[in-house]
Design a protein around this motif. Structure first.
Motif, PDB file in Angstrom:
ATOM      1  N   ALA A  23     -79.281  65.336  -3.196  1.00 53.85           N
ATOM      2  CA  ALA A  23     -78.235  64.219  -3.900  1.00 53.85           C
ATOM      3  C   ALA A  23     -78.682  63.017  -3.309  1.00 53.85           C
ATOM      4  O   ALA A  23     -79.054  62.753  -2.235  1.00 53.85           O
ATOM      5  N   VAL A  24     -78.757  61.881  -4.260  1.00 58.47           N
ATOM      6  CA  VAL A  24     -79.018  60.545  -3.889  1.00 58.47           C
ATOM      7  C   VAL A  24     -77.924  59.644  -4.154  1.00 58.47           C
ATOM      8  O   VAL A  24     -77.071  59.826  -5.114  1.00 58.47           O
ATOM      9  N   ALA A  25     -77.622  58.862  -3.158  1.00 52.50           N
ATOM     10  CA  ALA A  25     -76.188  57.738  -3.514  1.00 52.50           C
ATOM     11  C   ALA A  25     -76.625  56.537  -2.752  1.00 52.50           C
ATOM     12  O   ALA A  25     -77.403  56.240  -1.747  1.00 52.50           O
ATOM     13  N   THR A  26     -75.514  55.729  -2.807  1.00 53.12           N
ATOM     14  CA  THR A  26     -75.340  54.302  -2.423  1.00 53.12           C
ATOM     15  C   THR A  26     -74.274  54.141  -1.391  1.00 53.12           C
ATOM     16  O   THR A  26     -73.230  54.513  -1.805  1.00 53.12           O
ATOM     17  N   VAL A  27     -74.523  53.839  -0.323  1.00 51.79           N
ATOM     18  CA  VAL A  27     -73.386  53.624   0.805  1.00 51.79           C
ATOM     19  C   VAL A  27     -72.500  52.352   0.320  1.00 51.79           C
ATOM     20  O   VAL A  27     -73.226  51.377  -0.002  1.00 51.79           O
ATOM     21  N   VAL A  28     -71.131  52.601   0.335  1.00 47.84           N
ATOM     22  CA  VAL A  28     -70.351  51.512   0.177  1.00 47.84           C
ATOM     23  C   VAL A  28     -69.667  51.121   0.987  1.00 47.84           C
ATOM     24  O   VAL A  28     -68.835  49.976   1.003  1.00 47.84           O
ATOM     25  N   GLY A  49     -78.343  51.342  10.550  1.00 43.02           N
ATOM     26  CA  GLY A  49     -78.642  51.202   9.180  1.00 43.02           C
ATOM     27  C   GLY A  49     -77.558  51.564   7.947  1.00 43.02           C
ATOM     28  O   GLY A  49     -78.118  51.392   6.788  1.00 43.02           O
ATOM     29  N   PHE A  50     -76.668  52.536   8.307  1.00 49.72           N
ATOM     30  CA  PHE A  50     -75.961  52.951   7.155  1.00 49.72           C
ATOM     31  C   PHE A  50     -74.862  51.811   6.691  1.00 49.72           C
ATOM     32  O   PHE A  50     -73.807  51.809   6.957  1.00 49.72           O
ATOM     33  N   LEU A  51     -75.637  50.730   5.859  1.00 46.37           N
ATOM     34  CA  LEU A  51     -74.852  49.477   5.451  1.00 46.37           C
ATOM     35  C   LEU A  51     -74.521  49.611   3.999  1.00 46.37           C
ATOM     36  O   LEU A  51     -75.354  50.291   3.333  1.00 46.37           O
ATOM     37  N   PRO A  52     -73.593  49.063   3.669  1.00 49.19           N
ATOM     38  CA  PRO A  52     -73.317  48.958   2.100  1.00 49.19           C
ATOM     39  C   PRO A  52     -74.683  48.392   1.433  1.00 49.19           C
ATOM     40  O   PRO A  52     -75.171  47.408   1.765  1.00 49.19           O
ATOM     41  N   GLY A  53     -74.854  49.341   0.393  1.00 53.89           N
ATOM     42  CA  GLY A  53     -76.054  48.820  -0.615  1.00 53.89           C
ATOM     43  C   GLY A  53     -77.237  49.493  -0.374  1.00 53.89           C
ATOM     44  O   GLY A  53     -78.128  49.702  -1.201  1.00 53.89           O
ATOM     45  N   GLU A  54     -77.192  50.168   1.036  1.00 56.67           N
ATOM     46  CA  GLU A  54     -78.576  51.106   1.216  1.00 56.67           C
ATOM     47  C   GLU A  54     -78.433  52.454   0.396  1.00 56.67           C
ATOM     48  O   GLU A  54     -77.253  53.030   0.280  1.00 56.67           O
ATOM     49  N   ARG A  55     -79.503  52.916  -0.076  1.00 58.61           N
ATOM     50  CA  ARG A  55     -79.625  54.170  -0.685  1.00 58.61           C
ATOM     51  C   ARG A  55     -79.811  55.265   0.348  1.00 58.61           C
ATOM     52  O   ARG A  55     -80.751  55.176   1.290  1.00 58.61           O
ATOM     53  N   VAL A  56     -79.399  56.504   0.178  1.00 61.17           N
ATOM     54  CA  VAL A  56     -79.541  57.582   1.034  1.00 61.17           C
ATOM     55  C   VAL A  56     -79.723  58.830   0.260  1.00 61.17           C
ATOM     56  O   VAL A  56     -79.227  58.880  -0.935  1.00 61.17           O
ATOM     57  N   ALA A  86     -69.169  62.246   7.441  1.00 64.20           N
ATOM     58  CA  ALA A  86     -67.858  62.068   6.695  1.00 64.20           C
ATOM     59  C   ALA A  86     -67.391  60.401   6.714  1.00 64.20           C
ATOM     60  O   ALA A  86     -66.819  60.064   6.048  1.00 64.20           O
ATOM     61  N   PHE A  87     -67.970  59.930   7.952  1.00 66.66           N
ATOM     62  CA  PHE A  87     -67.361  58.526   8.165  1.00 66.66           C
ATOM     63  C   PHE A  87     -68.253  57.751   7.141  1.00 66.66           C
ATOM     64  O   PHE A  87     -67.703  56.438   6.600  1.00 66.66           O
ATOM     65  N   ILE A  88     -69.356  58.059   6.589  1.00 62.24           N
ATOM     66  CA  ILE A  88     -70.086  57.136   5.678  1.00 62.24           C
ATOM     67  C   ILE A  88     -69.624  57.502   4.171  1.00 62.24           C
ATOM     68  O   ILE A  88     -69.809  58.628   3.685  1.00 62.24           O
ATOM     69  N   ARG A  89     -69.053  56.409   3.526  1.00 64.60           N
ATOM     70  CA  ARG A  89     -68.869  56.436   2.142  1.00 64.60           C
ATOM     71  C   ARG A  89     -69.836  56.005   1.084  1.00 64.60           C
ATOM     72  O   ARG A  89     -70.446  54.981   1.541  1.00 64.60           O
ATOM     73  N   VAL A  90     -70.127  56.940   0.319  1.00 62.26           N
ATOM     74  CA  VAL A  90     -71.133  56.819  -0.741  1.00 62.26           C
ATOM     75  C   VAL A  90     -70.740  56.771  -2.112  1.00 62.26           C
ATOM     76  O   VAL A  90     -69.565  57.678  -2.454  1.00 62.26           O
ATOM     77  N   VAL A  91     -71.403  56.389  -3.065  1.00 61.73           N
ATOM     78  CA  VAL A  91     -71.201  56.729  -4.516  1.00 61.73           C
ATOM     79  C   VAL A  91     -72.427  57.244  -4.891  1.00 61.73           C
ATOM     80  O   VAL A  91     -73.332  56.698  -4.828  1.00 61.73           O
ATOM     81  N   PRO A  92     -72.626  58.623  -5.346  1.00 61.35           N
ATOM     82  CA  PRO A  92     -73.496  59.140  -5.743  1.00 61.35           C
ATOM     83  C   PRO A  92     -74.300  58.479  -7.018  1.00 61.35           C
ATOM     84  O   PRO A  92     -73.490  58.148  -8.060  1.00 61.35           O
ATOM     85  N   GLU A  93     -75.229  58.755  -7.162  1.00 58.90           N
ATOM     86  CA  GLU A  93     -76.104  58.334  -8.280  1.00 58.90           C
ATOM     87  C   GLU A  93     -75.573  59.044  -9.604  1.00 58.90           C
ATOM     88  O   GLU A  93     -75.240  60.229  -9.491  1.00 58.90           O
ATOM     89  N   GLY A  94     -75.399  58.200 -10.772  1.00 62.54           N
ATOM     90  CA  GLY A  94     -74.798  58.891 -11.868  1.00 62.54           C
ATOM     91  C   GLY A  94     -73.253  58.796 -12.055  1.00 62.54           C
ATOM     92  O   GLY A  94     -72.747  59.141 -13.069  1.00 62.54           O
TER      93      GLY A  94
END
Length: 97
Positions: A23-28, A49-56, A86-94
C-alpha cells in the motif's frame, strides 16, 4: 491493535500500522501520544522524516504477528514496530484527503 482515532483536520486518515503490504499513502500527521516515552518516540519519527506530505509505501509485514512493518520513505527503508507505526497517520492512495 485497534485503529487510532483520526488526527483533527485529517479525515480518512488511518494509522500506518493498518496498511496492507504494497500500500502507498501520504503522511498527514502524527497521533498525539499520551505517555511521555511515546512523545519522545513521535519526535524521533518526525526527525527521521515522517512528515506531512511525505509518501510512504509498506514493503512487508513480519511473520508471525505482523511485526515489524517494513516501510519505504524516500530511498530509505525503516522497520517499525506496530506500536510505532500506529502514531503515523496517513491517507492511503485512492482515498480522498
Amino acid at each position: 491493535m485497534s485503529a487510532s482515532p483520526p488526527v483533527p483536520g485529517a479525515p480518512s486518515s488511518v494509522g500506518l500500522d493498518q496498511l496492507a503490504r504494497h500500500a502507498v499513502a501520504t503522511v498527514v500527521g502524527m497521533q498525539a501520544p499520551a505517555a511521555e516515552h511515546d512523545r519522545e518516540l513521535v519526535l524521533r519519527l518526525l526527525e527521521i522524516g515522517f512528515l506531512p506530505g511525505e509518501r510512504v509505501r509498506v514493503i512487508a509485514h513480519g511473520y508471525p504477528g505482523g511485526e515489524p512493518v517494513a516501510v519505504r520513505l524516500g530511498h530509505t527503508t525503516f522497520a517499525l514496530r506496530r506500536h510505532e507505526a500506529a502514531f503515523i497517520r496517513v491517507v492511503p492512495e485512492g482515498r480522498p484527503a
